[in-house]
Design a protein around this motif. Structure first.
Motif, PDB file in Angstrom:
ATOM      1  N   VAL A 525       0.856  -1.182   0.000  1.00 46.68           N
ATOM      2  CA  VAL A 525       0.000   0.000   0.000  1.00 46.68           C
ATOM      3  C   VAL A 525       0.893   1.233   0.000  1.00 46.68           C
ATOM      4  O   VAL A 525       1.822   1.333   0.808  1.00 46.68           O
ATOM      5  CB  VAL A 525      -0.934   0.040   1.228  1.00 46.68           C
ATOM      6  CG1 VAL A 525      -1.802   1.302   1.199  1.00 46.68           C
ATOM      7  CG2 VAL A 525      -1.812  -1.203   1.276  1.00 46.68           C
ATOM      8  N   SER A 526       0.609   2.150  -0.908  1.00 44.09           N
ATOM      9  CA  SER A 526       1.296   3.437  -0.932  1.00 44.09           C
ATOM     10  C   SER A 526       0.313   4.513  -0.473  1.00 44.09           C
ATOM     11  O   SER A 526      -0.759   4.669  -1.066  1.00 44.09           O
ATOM     12  CB  SER A 526       1.802   3.767  -2.338  1.00 44.09           C
ATOM     13  OG  SER A 526       2.849   2.902  -2.709  1.00 44.09           O
ATOM     14  N   VAL A 527       0.680   5.234   0.573  1.00 38.02           N
ATOM     15  CA  VAL A 527      -0.172   6.280   1.134  1.00 38.02           C
ATOM     16  C   VAL A 527       0.378   7.636   0.700  1.00 38.02           C
ATOM     17  O   VAL A 527       1.566   7.914   0.878  1.00 38.02           O
ATOM     18  CB  VAL A 527      -0.218   6.207   2.675  1.00 38.02           C
ATOM     19  CG1 VAL A 527      -1.144   7.286   3.233  1.00 38.02           C
ATOM     20  CG2 VAL A 527      -0.663   4.820   3.123  1.00 38.02           C
ATOM     21  N   ILE A 528      -0.486   8.467   0.130  1.00 41.43           N
ATOM     22  CA  ILE A 528      -0.080   9.798  -0.319  1.00 41.43           C
ATOM     23  C   ILE A 528      -0.853  10.843   0.480  1.00 41.43           C
ATOM     24  O   ILE A 528      -2.088  10.805   0.537  1.00 41.43           O
ATOM     25  CB  ILE A 528      -0.344   9.993  -1.824  1.00 41.43           C
ATOM     26  CG1 ILE A 528       0.481   9.000  -2.644  1.00 41.43           C
ATOM     27  CG2 ILE A 528      -0.023  11.426  -2.246  1.00 41.43           C
ATOM     28  CD1 ILE A 528       0.176   9.060  -4.143  1.00 41.43           C
ATOM     29  N   LEU A 529      -0.115  11.747   1.107  1.00 41.92           N
ATOM     30  CA  LEU A 529      -0.732  12.877   1.795  1.00 41.92           C
ATOM     31  C   LEU A 529       0.008  14.145   1.389  1.00 41.92           C
ATOM     32  O   LEU A 529       1.216  14.262   1.575  1.00 41.92           O
ATOM     33  CB  LEU A 529      -0.658  12.699   3.322  1.00 41.92           C
ATOM     34  CG  LEU A 529      -1.121  13.903   4.155  1.00 41.92           C
ATOM     35  CD1 LEU A 529      -2.560  14.279   3.827  1.00 41.92           C
ATOM     36  CD2 LEU A 529      -0.963  13.634   5.648  1.00 41.92           C
TER      37      LEU A 529
END
Length: 676
Positions: A525-529
């Motif tokens: 999972v790649s989380v982008i914020l």
């Protein structure tokens, strides 16, 4: 500022003729600084008032040292330093005590942790170096608001000057004069040394200038000493010319110097209304040097022609009155502006400005009458002279104790029984907390699964705070690949807190750096914020625009597509976290800066949801904004837990106790089951 020294009435002190015009110079200087910090439009160069103080300090201190040498044939270093301490230290100690105690009630925990170091550095007059390495004013390093003691950086530079410069003067008037032909020759050599120092300091400023981090050049003693040394050179020149302010003489008229003073005043006026602290020409092209020279020319005319229009203007009673209390005004204005804000008072615009300016006058007047003048000139000091240093010493010990002890008192325990919003991944009724069972890793063709799910965080410094502060979770492998100070925009010209800002030079390389992280970690999972740079005004096609405008939204869509493609390039699911409402800093009038406007956050979050609509198979949005701003507006605490450290970044406690229980179960579920 400490340039307010008015010497010479107590027995044993050097004779120095009082010039009311010098108080007028102080008045203009402190007014420029205060109005600049108050955000009054039209004077972006008001910060140059600090340089005015520096020039005046160099001139006054050198004149006093020369006057003492003329009168006694020697200079008492202990006497000089004692007079400086008596004049400057008591008011500063009272300020430190007041700020540290007030900070216990008005500052968040993260800022309180920094306040002890700020207070101690101010106490020993090294605050300028503290601010350089503290990261104040530096976005990618700063995770707290500006210190309420940040303005003491200039006091640090002046006190460092007061420590070193008298030693140089004593050496020049002693050793050099003895070896090279008398006092006058020694002063000529001292002047040459001073001018060489001006050149070296100006050169240091040109070399240390870095548009991405102004702290080193702006706060550095070496780069800012040029203004002090120009004031020193002025005192030496006037002394050699026989027109020093140390002597009374005929009130001569100097038309050439008067004309130069008019030109200097015009030049300073232009700088005050046009210069910006980020202007490269101030540092690289000698702008600060020219400003200091202009101040020196005005001072020279006021001193050698005390009956001139320049001197009479500067000696107007209101200016003299403000000049006399200017040290206290400078000391108190910055912390008052930090503490008395729109959020606490409910005021904004002219009403907030009026309240602040009123306090900035009332408190310094009280300080001047009750602290500064009694300690400096009181008759009781003459009768019992030893009480002055003793009283100052007691006050110093008290201030140190308050800074060390009070600033480290643990804050009261807060209620951390948090209510987490329903988890959109799990079925209704689940708690949203991590289960003891470790979800299996993803299985993808061509990818050897690890022993546990792998989660990567991408984005800017806000994302970095979440990825870095997440607690260790059994069975979950977390990596933080966020780049502090960089979003996904690559426009070089942006507006940050209302001022022009250049993109950090390493930011355009974010795609390759993200890709390196994906290749190294192979995340499930790649989380982008992203929650800052995309919300600022940016120059696109030659004009400033922002999120919510069709042209910039089209640009952001392309950049966001690229970010999602990179983050999911090895098969990872991509989670977009919504940006949360922010309150990074108030405008001086109490309003919000553009990038803190809720409408911009909403516009960006709409773009995120549009992105998931275009890529529904491997992209989804989790509503972080709803979690940390449950009321629909910015708040820094949720159920008594401080979640934000500075109106933008998340606190370690907020991540561990609020965000992690909500986020980790959702990410591990996505890693094991895919998108819901």
């Amino acid at each position: 500022m400490s340039a307010q020294a008015q010497e010479g009435t107590r027995p044993g002190e050097p004779v120095f003729q009082y010039r009311p015009a010098l108080d007028g110079v102080r008045a203009f200087a402190v007014a420029g600084v205060v109005l600049f910090h108050a955000g009054v439009p039209g004077i972006p160069g008001g910060f140059l008032g600090v340089d005015v103080f520096f020039v005046l300090s160099g001139f006054l201190i050198t004149s006093l040292l020369l006057a003492e040498h003329d009168k006694h044939g020697r200079i008492s270093l202990s006497g000089f330093w004692a007079r400086r301490a008596r004049r400057l230290l008591p008011a500063l100690l009272v300020l430190l005590i007041a700020v540290v105690i007030a900070g216990q009630f008005l500052l968040p925990t993260v800022e309180l942790r920094l306040l002890r170091g700020d207070g101690l550095s101010a106490l020993v007059y090294v605050a300028n170096w503290r601010m350089i390495y503290r990261g104040a004013g530096n976005y990618f390093a700063q995770t707290s608001a500006p210190s309420p003691l940040q303005h003491t950086w200039s006091l640090g530079i002046e006190e460092q000057f007061y420590l070193v410069w008298p030693l140089i003067v004593v050496g020049a008037l002693g050793w050099l004069a003895t070896r090279h032909g008398g006092t006058r020759r020694g002063r000529v050599m001292l002047l040459a040394l001073t001018l060489a120092g001006v050149g070296a300091s100006s050169y240091a400023a040109s070399q240390l200038f870095d548009p991405t981090n102004l702290n080193r050049v702006y706060f550095g003693t070496d780069s800012r000493a040029q203004a002090l040394l120009i004031g020193c050179a002025l005192a030496l020149l006037l002394g050699l010319a026989g027109s020093s302010a140390r002597h009374t003489g005929p009130r001569q008229v100097h038309p050439t110097l008067g004309a130069l003073a008019i030109l200097a005043a015009a030049g300073l006026g232009w700088m005050l209304t046009n210069a910006a602290g980020t202007s490269a020409w101030l540092y690289r092209s000698g702008g600060l040097t020219l400003a200091a020279v202009a101040v020196a020319v005005i001072l020279a005319h006021a001193v050698v022609s005390p009956n001139s229009p320049t001197a009479r203007l500067l000696a107007l009673p209101p200016l003299v009155w403000l000049g006399r209390i200017s040290y206290g005004v400078y000391l108190w204005h910055w912390p008052l502006f930090q503490f008395v804000n729109a959020e606490r008072t409910g005021l904004s615009g002219p009403s907030l400005l009026g309240l602040r300016l009123g306090l900035v006058l009332v408190i310094p007047i009280a300080s001047y009458l009750a602290i500064e003048q009694p300690i400096r000139r009181g008759r009781w000091l003459r009768r019992i002279p030893r009480l002055a240093p003793a009283g100052t010493a007691v006050l110093a010990v008290l201030a140190t104790a308050v800074v060390v002890v009070v600033a480290t008192i643990p804050t009261p325990a807060r209620n951390t029984a948090l209510k987490t919003p329903p988890n959109p991944v799990f079925s209704p009724g689940t708690t949203g907390t991590a289960t003891p069972r470790t979800p299996p890793p993803m299985r993808r063709s061509g990818r050897r699964p690890g022993a546990q799910p792998r989660i990567d965080f991408f984005g800017d410094s806000v994302s970095w705070t979440i990825g870095s502060y997440l607690p260790d979770e059994p069975g979950v492998d977390v990596h933080t690949r966020a780049i502090e100070g960089c979003g996904i925009t690559t426009q070089s010209d942006i507006l940050e807190l209302g001022s022009p800002h250049s993109l950090y030079p390493y930011c355009p390389s974010w795609p390759s750096r993200w890709q390196q992280g994906v290749d190294a970690d192979d995340p499930d999972v790649s989380v982008i914020l992203l929650n800052r740079w995309e919300l600022m005004d940016a120059k696109l096609g030659g004009k400033y625009t922002h999120v919510g405008k069709p042209d910039f939204d089209a640009y952001l869509t392309g950049q966001l597509d690229r970010a999602v493609t990179i983050a999911g390039s090895r098969g990872a699911r991509v989670v977009l976290l919504t940006a949360a409402y922010t309150h990074r800093a108030e405008r001086p009038d109490g309003g919000l800066y553009d990038e803190d406007q809720p409408s911009r956050v909403d516009a960006w979050n709409r773009d995120l949801r549009a992105e998931t609509a275009r890529h529904p198979d491997n992209t989804m949005v989790l509503d972080l904004n709803r979690l940390v701003c449950p009321s629909g507006t910015y708040i820094d605490s949720v159920n008594g837990l401080q979640v934000r450290s500075d109106g933008l970044h998340f606190t370690p406690e907020g991540v561990r106790q609020l965000i992690a229980p909500w986020l980790i179960p959702q990410l591990t579920a996505i890693a094991s089951k895919g998108m819901p």
